[in-house]
Design an enzyme around this catalytic site. Sequence first.
Site, PDB file in Angstrom:
ATOM      1  N   ASP A 112      46.365  44.704  33.671  1.00 15.33           N
ATOM      2  CA  ASP A 112      45.264  45.653  33.894  1.00 15.33           C
ATOM      3  C   ASP A 112      44.905  45.563  35.376  1.00 15.33           C
ATOM      4  O   ASP A 112      44.303  44.592  35.827  1.00 15.33           O
ATOM      5  CB  ASP A 112      44.077  45.262  32.998  1.00 15.33           C
ATOM      6  CG  ASP A 112      42.823  46.103  33.267  1.00 15.33           C
ATOM      7  OD1 ASP A 112      42.891  47.061  34.058  1.00 15.33           O
ATOM      8  OD2 ASP A 112      41.772  45.773  32.669  1.00 15.33           O
ATOM      9  N   ALA A 113      45.323  46.569  36.128  1.00 15.13           N
ATOM     10  CA  ALA A 113      45.082  46.569  37.573  1.00 15.13           C
ATOM     11  C   ALA A 113      43.859  47.433  37.867  1.00 15.13           C
ATOM     12  O   ALA A 113      43.941  48.649  37.945  1.00 15.13           O
ATOM     13  CB  ALA A 113      46.315  47.098  38.302  1.00 15.13           C
ATOM     14  N   GLY A 114      42.712  46.800  37.966  1.00 16.03           N
ATOM     15  CA  GLY A 114      41.459  47.520  38.185  1.00 16.03           C
ATOM     16  C   GLY A 114      41.127  47.660  39.652  1.00 16.03           C
ATOM     17  O   GLY A 114      41.959  47.398  40.520  1.00 16.03           O
ATOM     18  N   GLY A 115      39.896  48.078  39.907  1.00 14.19           N
ATOM     19  CA  GLY A 115      39.460  48.283  41.279  1.00 14.19           C
ATOM     20  C   GLY A 115      39.331  46.991  42.072  1.00 14.19           C
ATOM     21  O   GLY A 115      39.431  46.998  43.296  1.00 14.19           O
ATOM     22  N   LEU A 171      40.059  43.363  40.401  1.00 14.90           N
ATOM     23  CA  LEU A 171      40.876  42.243  39.918  1.00 14.90           C
ATOM     24  C   LEU A 171      42.062  42.726  39.095  1.00 14.90           C
ATOM     25  O   LEU A 171      41.994  43.746  38.409  1.00 14.90           O
ATOM     26  CB  LEU A 171      40.033  41.296  39.051  1.00 14.90           C
ATOM     27  CG  LEU A 171      38.843  40.589  39.711  1.00 14.90           C
ATOM     28  CD1 LEU A 171      38.038  39.823  38.670  1.00 14.90           C
ATOM     29  CD2 LEU A 171      39.307  39.648  40.812  1.00 14.90           C
ATOM     30  N   GLU A 192      43.612  53.419  30.288  1.00 17.12           N
ATOM     31  CA  GLU A 192      42.665  52.313  30.390  1.00 17.12           C
ATOM     32  C   GLU A 192      41.657  52.313  29.242  1.00 17.12           C
ATOM     33  O   GLU A 192      41.312  51.257  28.691  1.00 17.12           O
ATOM     34  CB  GLU A 192      41.963  52.463  31.743  1.00 17.12           C
ATOM     35  CG  GLU A 192      40.871  51.500  32.008  1.00 17.12           C
ATOM     36  CD  GLU A 192      40.264  51.694  33.389  1.00 17.12           C
ATOM     37  OE1 GLU A 192      40.747  52.544  34.166  1.00 17.12           O
ATOM     38  OE2 GLU A 192      39.296  50.988  33.683  1.00 17.12           O
ATOM     39  N   THR A 243      34.176  46.848  38.110  1.00 19.26           N
ATOM     40  CA  THR A 243      33.698  47.253  39.432  1.00 19.26           C
ATOM     41  C   THR A 243      32.577  48.272  39.226  1.00 19.26           C
ATOM     42  O   THR A 243      31.501  48.187  39.813  1.00 19.26           O
ATOM     43  CB  THR A 243      34.858  47.857  40.251  1.00 19.26           C
ATOM     44  OG1 THR A 243      35.978  46.974  40.181  1.00 19.26           O
ATOM     45  CG2 THR A 243      34.448  48.069  41.697  1.00 19.26           C
ATOM     46  N   GLY A 287      29.851  45.554  38.818  1.00 22.76           N
ATOM     47  CA  GLY A 287      30.233  44.359  39.574  1.00 22.76           C
ATOM     48  C   GLY A 287      30.422  44.634  41.063  1.00 22.76           C
ATOM     49  O   GLY A 287      30.174  43.758  41.905  1.00 22.76           O
ATOM     50  N   GLY A 288      30.855  45.838  41.378  1.00 24.79           N
ATOM     51  CA  GLY A 288      31.002  46.205  42.786  1.00 24.79           C
ATOM     52  C   GLY A 288      29.660  46.290  43.485  1.00 24.79           C
ATOM     53  O   GLY A 288      29.528  45.962  44.680  1.00 24.79           O
TER      54      GLY A 288
HETATM   55  P1  ATP Z   1      37.323  48.778  37.224  1.00 22.96           P
HETATM   56  O1  ATP Z   1      37.615  48.539  35.763  1.00 22.96           O
HETATM   57  O2  ATP Z   1      35.927  49.267  37.441  1.00 22.96           O
HETATM   58  O3  ATP Z   1      38.393  49.564  37.899  1.00 22.96           O
HETATM   59  P2  ATP Z   1      38.080  45.991  37.528  1.00 22.96           P
HETATM   60  O4  ATP Z   1      38.904  46.161  36.296  1.00 22.96           O
HETATM   61  O5  ATP Z   1      38.755  45.378  38.699  1.00 22.96           O
HETATM   62  O6  ATP Z   1      37.380  47.354  37.964  1.00 22.96           O
HETATM   63  P3  ATP Z   1      36.630  43.690  36.518  1.00 22.96           P
HETATM   64  O7  ATP Z   1      37.779  42.838  36.879  1.00 22.96           O
HETATM   65  O8  ATP Z   1      36.273  43.776  35.079  1.00 22.96           O
HETATM   66  O9  ATP Z   1      36.782  45.135  37.140  1.00 22.96           O
HETATM   67  O10 ATP Z   1      35.319  43.219  37.293  1.00 22.96           O
HETATM   68  C1  ATP Z   1      35.261  43.183  38.705  1.00 22.96           C
HETATM   69  C2  ATP Z   1      34.006  42.446  39.095  1.00 22.96           C
HETATM   70  O11 ATP Z   1      34.071  41.098  38.648  1.00 22.96           O
HETATM   71  C3  ATP Z   1      33.758  42.330  40.590  1.00 22.96           C
HETATM   72  O12 ATP Z   1      33.119  43.475  41.094  1.00 22.96           O
HETATM   73  C4  ATP Z   1      32.888  41.088  40.684  1.00 22.96           C
HETATM   74  O13 ATP Z   1      31.525  41.411  40.521  1.00 22.96           O
HETATM   75  C5  ATP Z   1      33.327  40.252  39.494  1.00 22.96           C
HETATM   76  N1  ATP Z   1      34.197  39.088  39.790  1.00 22.96           N
HETATM   77  C6  ATP Z   1      34.387  38.049  38.945  1.00 22.96           C
HETATM   78  N2  ATP Z   1      35.209  37.133  39.466  1.00 22.96           N
HETATM   79  C7  ATP Z   1      35.564  37.588  40.683  1.00 22.96           C
HETATM   80  C8  ATP Z   1      36.407  37.074  41.711  1.00 22.96           C
HETATM   81  N3  ATP Z   1      37.033  35.900  41.599  1.00 22.96           N
HETATM   82  N4  ATP Z   1      36.570  37.835  42.820  1.00 22.96           N
HETATM   83  C9  ATP Z   1      35.954  39.018  42.954  1.00 22.96           C
HETATM   84  N5  ATP Z   1      35.145  39.542  42.017  1.00 22.96           N
HETATM   85  C10 ATP Z   1      34.944  38.852  40.886  1.00 22.96           C
HETATM   86 MG    MG Z   2      38.680  47.324  34.594  1.00 23.39          MG
END
Ligand code: ATP
Ligand code: MG
Length: 265
Positions: free
Chosen positions: A6-9, A11, A71, A101, A123-124
Amino acid sequence: KKIGIDAGGTLLKIVIEEKGKITYKKYPIEKLDEAMGWLSILAQQAEVNLTGGKAEYLKKRYFPQARVVTEFKATCVGANYLIKQSRLQIASKFMLVNIGTGTSWYLIEEEKTERILGSGIGGGTFMGLGKLLSSKVEYSQLAEQAMEGDRASIDLLVKDIYHPGEPPIEGTLTASNFAKVEKLGVHSESDMMAALVNMIAETIVLLSNQTATYYQTKVIVYIGSTLIENPALQVGLERFSTLVGLTPHFLPDGEYCGALGSLIV
Ligand code: ATP
Ligand code: MG
């Protein structure tokens, strides 16, 4: 062997399934190339499933054979799977809230799944505003500050406005987030981080509550990496959800719903 990515915004969440055993890993999206080094080798003898905003990019660049899964579907299917695995007792109809994010809301009823709402508060926002309010830049440090701080000197409460009189509604509710701020430099970083996390939690719960009323459910399952080692956010979501009459659940390994779902769908 199966791999789900799962390549999100922010992580990259990776799930590897081999002989019924599941391994979870995550990488910041900036370390994509590092992760792709070993993953490309592993992928030579595995089925690769991709999801998330950067799935098409990964397919083009690294995994031409891979299957791309939407997704929204992957996230819901993964959540249903993890709920069955967990010992959580959750009603058959519930709302799934993914705090990534950004934040997404889904309505799930057995196999029926639907994305019903989205918000840019997530989270962003925690990271971005956190870096403006604090001298820290790392997620774990910002989460720690939020936990240590106290929002009392930052947020204006209903009872502050009505003082010395009696408020017509619960006095400890927030009247206005950040409204007590005087100027730059007088407030502690931790207190501002506590107020930021609280504002995010309140906003997500208020949106959840309106949406839950509309779709006639009280049960919320929270997932997403923003909950990882972020007790201030978890406590805020839990407390405020309960206050408005919702039943909140936090799904263990919930940040992997998308990656896991991609190899089940
Ligand atoms: P989206 O689904 O919105 O495209 P994403 O899948 O990348 O984004 P998640 O991985 O669920 O989103 O969550 C990203 C959030 O997790 C970040 O914005 C931050 O607040 C938090 N977070 C937790 N651990 C970390 C880390 N090690 N580095 C950066 N952010 C982290
Ligand atoms: Mg995501």
